[in-house]
Design an enzyme around this catalytic site. Sequence first.
Site, mmCIF file in Angstrom:
data_model
loop_
_atom_site.group_PDB
_atom_site.id
_atom_site.type_symbol
_atom_site.label_atom_id
_atom_site.label_comp_id
_atom_site.label_asym_id
_atom_site.label_seq_id
_atom_site.Cartn_x
_atom_site.Cartn_y
_atom_site.Cartn_z
ATOM 1 N N THR A 13 0.832 -1.215 0.000
ATOM 2 C CA THR A 13 0.000 0.000 0.000
ATOM 3 C C THR A 13 0.866 1.264 0.000
ATOM 4 O OG1 THR A 13 -1.643 -1.213 1.278
ATOM 5 C CG2 THR A 13 -1.854 1.167 1.270
ATOM 6 N N ARG A 45 7.903 -9.150 -2.441
ATOM 7 C CA ARG A 45 7.928 -10.607 -2.220
ATOM 8 C C ARG A 45 7.478 -11.377 -3.450
ATOM 9 N NH1 ARG A 45 5.321 -11.284 3.580
ATOM 10 N NH2 ARG A 45 4.056 -9.713 2.609
ATOM 11 N N LYS A 205 3.299 4.555 18.217
ATOM 12 C CA LYS A 205 3.332 5.945 17.738
ATOM 13 C C LYS A 205 3.466 6.921 18.916
ATOM 14 C CE LYS A 205 0.466 4.690 13.777
ATOM 15 N NZ LYS A 205 -0.933 4.517 13.360
HETATM 16 N N1 HSE Z 1 -2.889 0.624 11.025
HETATM 17 C C1 HSE Z 1 -2.537 1.993 11.103
HETATM 18 C C2 HSE Z 1 -3.786 2.811 11.441
HETATM 19 C C3 HSE Z 1 -1.958 2.445 9.786
HETATM 20 O O1 HSE Z 1 -4.890 2.282 11.335
HETATM 21 O O2 HSE Z 1 -3.657 3.936 11.847
HETATM 22 C C4 HSE Z 1 -1.189 3.721 9.865
HETATM 23 O O3 HSE Z 1 -0.115 3.642 10.756
#
Ligand code: HSE
Length: 436
Positions: A13, A45, A205
């Site tokens: 993505t 991959r 994060k």
């Molecule tokens: N899985 C993460 C989200 C993607 O839903 O925020 C972005 O870091």
Amino acid sequence: MKPVKIGVLGLGTVGGGTVNVLKRNAKEISRRAGREIVVTCASARDLTRKRSCDTQDIRLSTDPYEIINDSEIDIVLELIGGTSLAKELVLQAIANGKHVVTANKALIALHGNEIFSAASKANVIVAYEAAVAGGIPIIKAIREGLSGNHINWLAGIINGTGNFILTEMRDKGRDFNDVLKEAQALGYAESDPTFDVEGIDAGHKLMILASIAFGIPLQFENVYTEGITKITRADVEYANELGYRIKHLGIARKTKAGIELRVHPTLIPERRLLANVDGVMNAVLVNADAVGPTLYYGAGAGAEATASAVIADVVDVARALTLNSINKVPHLAFQEDSIADLHILTHEQIETAYYLRLTVEDKPGTLAQITQILAQQNISIEAILQKEPLPDQTLVQIIMLTQKTIEKEMDDAISTIKNLSSVTGQVTRIRLETLG
Ligand code: HSE
């Protein structure tokens, strides 16, 4: 001037989105960077898979080592995710003298200290804007834009999938798993979606944000994480009735006693801007001493939104390639010899307010028993809501909002309340922040 040559690890993505945006905006990007930026090779991959990006002029390989060992490559984009192979590749790329741009929050949160130390020794840059809040330039905002401030606290909706699920549940009464599947199909969710719904992704994060806000080492093991899987539609509705919204927040706060690092569902007053951040959108509210509160809002996931942040880092590196290394921005915003080992509070030591939901017998004295237990722990009640019992039922739902207390006091109160014969089942507890 010679073009800057890019090797991309991973064409999923984010990789696909980055290749597309680099191509579409090539002229504008090179005007900003001062040089042309060219993707010369990429690894994936499965080379037979249909791609969302045009790979015509890109040399493709299934072997990522071919990219990081290519002497022509200036910047490696690590967009494969995960922490094992990604760590090996990033460290090897650094050892080979390559600059690295990554969107990998788990990698930075768990291994950032080691990676940045290797990068500093090798005199290369590791940039990670895309690792937090997708397309929002929050790393740059905190690290550079707010560098004149003492940062007091920050609170953010930093997982798009979780926010999308909570929003759809609230607005459309949709089922949790059904919304999660849609988030996966749209490319928002992690390959292991428990990372999204259990708060791990937001924890990664938050750790990165706290590190650059307070100048502390990355230490994901000290982040308290709680997901959204236990939130029911009833809780969402009751919170609404009381004038609150339930959001999954990451909170980092500097207190006199230490640093709070926590991710959990949180009631916030519905008038707050953060309470109105819906769907896959992310937002981070930063409270700093000079500027006061600032709010950063935007797409937290998705191919091109994340590509926007990846490319901003590529442009930064391209600019820095023509500068003296002394001018580099430090990886964790603070100079390496100023990183401070501040005390991190355990979740039992944090101070917050609470929403409590209990199922109790509808008989005299029940409420008095509960409020007495709270009083014994010095917990003050802000509001109480009692729902009428259903016909033929003797059980009622009681919802309480409390004032701030230390979490240990609330843990003790809840374990005593749970043992009352008039209380049935679990006591639902959701933390509440007024964010004032
Ligand atoms: N899985 C993460 C989200 C993607 O839903 O925020 C972005 O870091």
